[in-house]
Motif scaffolding. Sequence first.
Motif, PDB file in Angstrom:
ATOM      1  N   VAL A 167       0.863  -1.164   0.000  1.00 15.19           N
ATOM      2  CA  VAL A 167       0.000   0.000   0.000  1.00 15.19           C
ATOM      3  C   VAL A 167       0.910   1.228   0.000  1.00 15.19           C
ATOM      4  N   PRO A 168       0.752   2.107  -0.982  1.00 15.83           N
ATOM      5  CA  PRO A 168       1.623   3.292  -1.003  1.00 15.83           C
ATOM      6  C   PRO A 168       1.347   4.198   0.189  1.00 15.83           C
ATOM      7  N   ALA A 169       2.391   4.803   0.677  1.00 17.22           N
ATOM      8  CA  ALA A 169       2.259   5.710   1.810  1.00 17.22           C
ATOM      9  C   ALA A 169       1.576   6.999   1.358  1.00 17.22           C
ATOM     10  N   SER A 170       0.691   7.478   2.182  1.00 14.25           N
ATOM     11  CA  SER A 170      -0.005   8.726   1.884  1.00 14.25           C
ATOM     12  C   SER A 170       0.924   9.905   2.158  1.00 14.25           C
ATOM     13  N   TRP A 179      -3.499  11.044  14.856  1.00 13.52           N
ATOM     14  CA  TRP A 179      -4.229  10.933  13.594  1.00 13.52           C
ATOM     15  C   TRP A 179      -3.372  10.450  12.431  1.00 13.52           C
ATOM     16  N   TRP A 180      -2.074  10.243  12.621  1.00 12.77           N
ATOM     17  CA  TRP A 180      -1.152   9.942  11.519  1.00 12.77           C
ATOM     18  C   TRP A 180      -1.646   8.777  10.657  1.00 12.77           C
ATOM     19  N   THR A 181      -1.959   7.654  11.248  1.00 10.41           N
ATOM     20  CA  THR A 181      -2.377   6.492  10.474  1.00 10.41           C
ATOM     21  C   THR A 181      -3.878   6.437  10.227  1.00 10.41           C
ATOM     22  N   LYS A 194      -5.505  12.369   6.038  1.00 13.41           N
ATOM     23  CA  LYS A 194      -5.911  13.564   5.289  1.00 13.41           C
ATOM     24  C   LYS A 194      -6.336  14.716   6.192  1.00 13.41           C
ATOM     25  N   ARG A 195      -6.472  14.459   7.480  1.00 10.95           N
ATOM     26  CA  ARG A 195      -6.843  15.519   8.418  1.00 10.95           C
ATOM     27  C   ARG A 195      -5.643  16.356   8.853  1.00 10.95           C
ATOM     28  N   LEU A 196      -4.436  15.844   8.683  1.00  5.58           N
ATOM     29  CA  LEU A 196      -3.262  16.557   9.187  1.00  5.58           C
ATOM     30  C   LEU A 196      -3.011  17.896   8.508  1.00  5.58           C
TER      31      LEU A 196
END
Length: 87
Positions: A5-8, A54-56, A60-62
């Motif tokens: 899974v590519p890292a966001s 919230w990192w994982t 998208k909230r960061l």
Amino acid sequence: MSRNVPASPWPFVGMGGLACALFLYGASGLVAPWWAVVVLLLVWVGFLVTACVWWTPHPKRLPVLAVVAIAFWFVALLGGSILFDWS
């Protein structure tokens, strides 16, 4: 078995934004009293802890959190300058 899974990229963008916010919060000592800078830095630590949590689960909230941190800094300094005559 591991999944590829590519890292966001969004958590990294958000942490970069929080690093920019840290610079602003720290430079507040030029216009705000020391106790206000301490409070602002404690608030920034709260933003950082929230970002780490919230990192994982919510990457998208960061970036939104970083924008909120910068907006909070702006409102805090504007409010302090209006209410307490910080200069």
